[in-house]
Design a protein around this motif. Structure first.
Motif: not given
Length: 346
Positions: A276-280, A321-324, A334-342
């Motif tokens: 995963v790359s964090i934009y900005g 992300y690390v927590g999930d 998988k939390g946010v790893l499986d379900t992208p969120s705004l």
């Protein structure tokens, strides 16, 4: 008449249900042919852990005076400002009565950085029930204050990490992780501390992330590994099949195009992995440094190593992300790893 305007500035606080205890240990450990100015015969371990205590007679200062003298001018911050930064750590707080069930996290920092510079991420994991053993190698960071009151002066803050020095640092970082796992198991056995010694998670930033990846397949107790924006400059790491879950987080400028080692590493994996790359974001946004200016009210750093999103935001994203990822490794979803969120759109 001069009136002091020193006001404590609290770094981003942990968000879990526990308070966070903190203590340190100086551990004998020989590093053959240590390339740093350090003694080469010891390590400093920082233990972050969940506690029910709400206060502590042992204050935990964030900065030691020598480190503040080094980093303040380098980052062009007003004299004395870094000494205002505070945490909510409770020194020598009581352990919980029973284990939380989470694996123990072994953490290795970026090259030349102190392990305490990751309070934003590590204390948050502890507040959510994890025990974290963070490792400092005396002689590598520019200054390291030990709990016995002594101080080790290390590599210059602007040292050139040549290919040879990088290889040497990477090699002893992997060895340091192994020493930490062995010592921690003996410590828990001898004290009956309520910590997990059968399951570990390896986590690191930059060269520490690469070391965590290299270390993980060497020990069956390590369930998974996380690399925060660390390049795989070591041939053996690039070729490593971790054979267990691996999570890679990178800054926006660190891609498989700009760093072919990431692409090559991914090709060798037979287990689950995600990148995963964090934009900005920038490379140093994964440690506390990017939060210092924000917390002190001086605005954000504008440099190549820091992104416009800011250290507080990147720390929150890394926490999520690390927590999930850790929760999934332990059997959750998988939390946010499986379900992208705004909410985490970067």
């Amino acid at each position: 008449l001069l009136v002091s305007t020193a006001i404590a500035a609290s770094l981003l606080q942990p968000d879990g249900p526990y308070r966070v205890g903190f203590t340190q240990f100086i551990i004998p450990h020989i590093t053959p042919h240590d390339p740093t100015p350090g003694p080469g015969n010891e390590l400093l371990f920082h233990l972050y852990y969940p506690t029910y205590n709400t206060s502590s007679p042992s204050p935990v200062p964030y900065f030691d005076p020598r480190s503040a003298e080094i980093w303040g001018p380098l980052l062009e911050l007003p004299e004395g400002s870094l000494n205002k930064l505070t945490t909510s750590l409770l020194g020598n707080a009581s352990f919980l009565d029973a284990p939380t069930g989470h694996p123990t996290v072994l953490f290795s920092p970026a090259a030349g950085f102190n392990a305490w510079m990751y309070y934003g991420l590590l204390a948050n994991l502890a507040s959510n029930g994890y025990t974290i053993l963070a490792i400092d190698h005396p002689g590598e960071p520019p200054a390291l204050r030990l709990p016995n009151g002594t101080e080790t002066i290390g590599l210059s803050v602007d040292v050139n990490f040549t290919a040879d020095l990088t290889r040497e640092v990477h090699a002893y970082r992997v060895a340091d992780l192994g020493a930490a796992l062995l010592w921690f198991s003996a410590f828990v056995s001898g004290t009956n501390a309520p910590f997990n010694t059968s399951q570990f998670l390896a986590l690191g930033h930059s060269i520490g992330g690469s070391a965590a990846i290299t270390f993980a397949p060497e020990n069956p107790k390590v369930q998974a590994a996380v690399n925060l924006d660390g390049g795989f400059s070591q041939h053996e790491t690039v070729m490593t099949d971790v054979r267990r879950p691996v999570f890679l987080m990178s800054s926006i400028n660190h891609t498989v195009q700009s760093d072919p080692s990431w692409a090559e590493f991914q090709e060798h994996q037979t287990g689950w992995w995600e990148s995963v790359s964090i934009y900005g974001s920038g490379h140093l946004d994964y440690c506390d440094i990017a939060m210092w200016k924000d917390t002190l009210g001086f605005g954000r750093f504008v440099q190549e190593q820091f992104g416009p999103v800011g250290g507080v935001r990147v720390t929150r994203i890394a926490r999520k992300y690390v927590g999930d990822f850790f929760a999934w490794v332990e059997g959750g979803d998988k939390g946010v790893l499986d379900t992208p969120s705004l909410e985490w759109r970067e």
